[in-house]
Design a protein around this motif. Structure first.
Motif, mmCIF file in Angstrom:
data_model
loop_
_atom_site.group_PDB
_atom_site.id
_atom_site.type_symbol
_atom_site.label_atom_id
_atom_site.label_comp_id
_atom_site.label_asym_id
_atom_site.label_seq_id
_atom_site.Cartn_x
_atom_site.Cartn_y
_atom_site.Cartn_z
ATOM 1 N N ALA A 82 18.762 -4.148 -33.927
ATOM 2 C CA ALA A 82 18.791 -5.575 -34.268
ATOM 3 C C ALA A 82 20.207 -6.014 -34.624
ATOM 4 O O ALA A 82 20.686 -7.053 -34.160
ATOM 5 C CB ALA A 82 17.825 -5.865 -35.413
ATOM 6 N N ARG A 83 20.903 -5.216 -35.435
ATOM 7 C CA ARG A 83 22.284 -5.571 -35.822
ATOM 8 C C ARG A 83 23.223 -5.564 -34.627
ATOM 9 O O ARG A 83 24.062 -6.440 -34.481
ATOM 10 C CB ARG A 83 22.803 -4.621 -36.900
ATOM 11 N N SER A 84 23.084 -4.571 -33.755
ATOM 12 C CA SER A 84 24.003 -4.486 -32.619
ATOM 13 C C SER A 84 23.676 -5.494 -31.520
ATOM 14 O O SER A 84 24.540 -5.846 -30.722
ATOM 15 C CB SER A 84 24.031 -3.071 -32.046
ATOM 16 N N THR A 85 22.438 -5.976 -31.463
ATOM 17 C CA THR A 85 22.065 -6.990 -30.469
ATOM 18 C C THR A 85 22.682 -8.339 -30.805
ATOM 19 O O THR A 85 23.023 -9.112 -29.912
ATOM 20 C CB THR A 85 20.529 -7.111 -30.379
ATOM 21 N N ALA A 86 22.815 -8.622 -32.092
ATOM 22 C CA ALA A 86 23.412 -9.887 -32.526
ATOM 23 C C ALA A 86 24.863 -9.944 -32.057
ATOM 24 O O ALA A 86 25.593 -8.974 -32.155
ATOM 25 C CB ALA A 86 23.340 -10.001 -34.044
ATOM 26 N N THR A 87 25.268 -11.088 -31.513
ATOM 27 C CA THR A 87 26.628 -11.237 -30.996
ATOM 28 C C THR A 87 27.491 -12.017 -31.985
ATOM 29 O O THR A 87 27.007 -12.512 -33.002
ATOM 30 C CB THR A 87 26.622 -11.957 -29.639
ATOM 31 N N TYR A 109 21.933 -14.584 -37.144
ATOM 32 C CA TYR A 109 23.386 -14.569 -36.996
ATOM 33 C C TYR A 109 23.846 -15.866 -36.353
ATOM 34 O O TYR A 109 23.046 -16.633 -35.806
ATOM 35 C CB TYR A 109 23.827 -13.368 -36.144
ATOM 36 N N ARG A 110 25.149 -16.107 -36.422
ATOM 37 C CA ARG A 110 25.727 -17.268 -35.754
ATOM 38 C C ARG A 110 26.878 -16.794 -34.880
ATOM 39 O O ARG A 110 27.776 -16.111 -35.341
ATOM 40 C CB ARG A 110 26.224 -18.298 -36.763
ATOM 41 N N ASP A 111 26.801 -17.159 -33.604
ATOM 42 C CA ASP A 111 27.847 -16.840 -32.647
ATOM 43 C C ASP A 111 28.526 -18.162 -32.286
ATOM 44 O O ASP A 111 27.881 -19.057 -31.755
ATOM 45 C CB ASP A 111 27.220 -16.193 -31.409
ATOM 46 N N PRO A 112 29.829 -18.311 -32.581
ATOM 47 C CA PRO A 112 30.496 -19.587 -32.312
ATOM 48 C C PRO A 112 30.393 -20.040 -30.860
ATOM 49 O O PRO A 112 30.350 -21.233 -30.584
ATOM 50 C CB PRO A 112 31.962 -19.310 -32.681
ATOM 51 N N ALA A 113 30.342 -19.100 -29.932
ATOM 52 C CA ALA A 113 30.290 -19.462 -28.511
ATOM 53 C C ALA A 113 28.874 -19.728 -28.018
ATOM 54 O O ALA A 113 28.679 -20.528 -27.095
ATOM 55 C CB ALA A 113 30.918 -18.358 -27.671
ATOM 56 N N ARG A 114 27.868 -19.094 -28.600
ATOM 57 C CA ARG A 114 26.512 -19.177 -28.057
ATOM 58 C C ARG A 114 25.536 -19.947 -28.928
ATOM 59 O O ARG A 114 24.503 -20.403 -28.455
ATOM 60 C CB ARG A 114 25.977 -17.759 -27.828
ATOM 61 N N GLY A 115 25.783 -20.049 -30.217
ATOM 62 C CA GLY A 115 24.879 -20.756 -31.115
ATOM 63 C C GLY A 115 24.324 -19.845 -32.193
ATOM 64 O O GLY A 115 24.900 -18.802 -32.508
ATOM 65 N N GLU A 116 23.191 -20.238 -32.748
ATOM 66 C CA GLU A 116 22.549 -19.454 -33.805
ATOM 67 C C GLU A 116 21.436 -18.623 -33.181
ATOM 68 O O GLU A 116 20.725 -19.093 -32.295
ATOM 69 C CB GLU A 116 21.990 -20.376 -34.879
#
Length: 196
Positions: free
Chosen positions: A124-129, A147-154
């Motif tokens: 789960a942790r490694s899947t989050a970008t 998690y929040r990815d600035p390029a892809r969203g939440e």
């Protein structure tokens, strides 16, 4: 001098080659294993053991990424008009698009041997970008993080183990809306468990 091979011998050779390449079905698998375990005439020790295939539960394909969330459920939770889906990332991901073909949601499913990726919390942790923090999210599958990815969203990444495999699911909204995102992740996790 060339020897002629009859049609029956040719057929046996072709079928044998196909089986070696994995084209035979598994209906006769137990019979083949029983035959291979039978002692060979003149060999008091019997035939050497042959490797067997993994159990069917371990060879299962991951759930289809477009099957975890219905169009109706996505429209209901996101409160938007009609949506449609499109496969992405060589079929591993499912993009949900509005009438203007703008992405409103992405669901990605993966499956790997537990020995390669660790247990569900690691997956789960490694899947989050993205580089931001991963906040544990209890109550969804065996392990989940927001998690929040600035390029892809939440996103919500969750994982669960079955046998020696771990299935990971990543649900991403391009627009930050945590409450709706978590509702969709819960639905996807329930659908994944129901497909077991």
């Amino acid at each position: 001098m060339t020897a002629r091979v009859g049609p029956a011998a040719t057929l046996v050779g072709v079928v044998g080659l196909a089986c070696l390449l994995g084209a035979c079905d598994d209906h006769g698998e137990s019979a083949r294993h029983a035959i291979s375990a039978t002692p060979t005439p003149g060999d008091p020790a019997g035939a050497p053991p042959r490797p067997t295939r993994s159990a069917p539960g371990n060879a299962a394909q991951p759930a289809n990424s477009c099957d975890l969330l219905s169009l109706t459920r996505v429209e209901e939770v996101l409160a938007i008009g009609p949506v449609h889906t499109r496969a992405a990332n060589s079929g591993r991901s499912c993009e949900y698009l509005d009438l203007g073909d703008r992405r409103v949601l992405t669901v990605t499913v993966g499956q790997l041997p537990q020995a390669m990726v660790g247990g569900p919390p690691d997956v789960a942790r490694s899947t989050a970008t993205g580089t931001g923090p991963r906040e544990p999210l209890p109550g969804i599958s065996e392990a989940a993080v927001v998690y929040r990815d600035p390029a892809r969203g939440e996103g919500v990444a969750f994982a669960r183990a079955r046998g020696d495999l771990v299935t990971s699911v990543d649900v991403i909204l391009p627009v930050v809306d945590r409450e709706r995102l978590i509702a969709l992740a819960r639905t996807a996790a329930a659908a994944l468990d129901a497909s077991a």
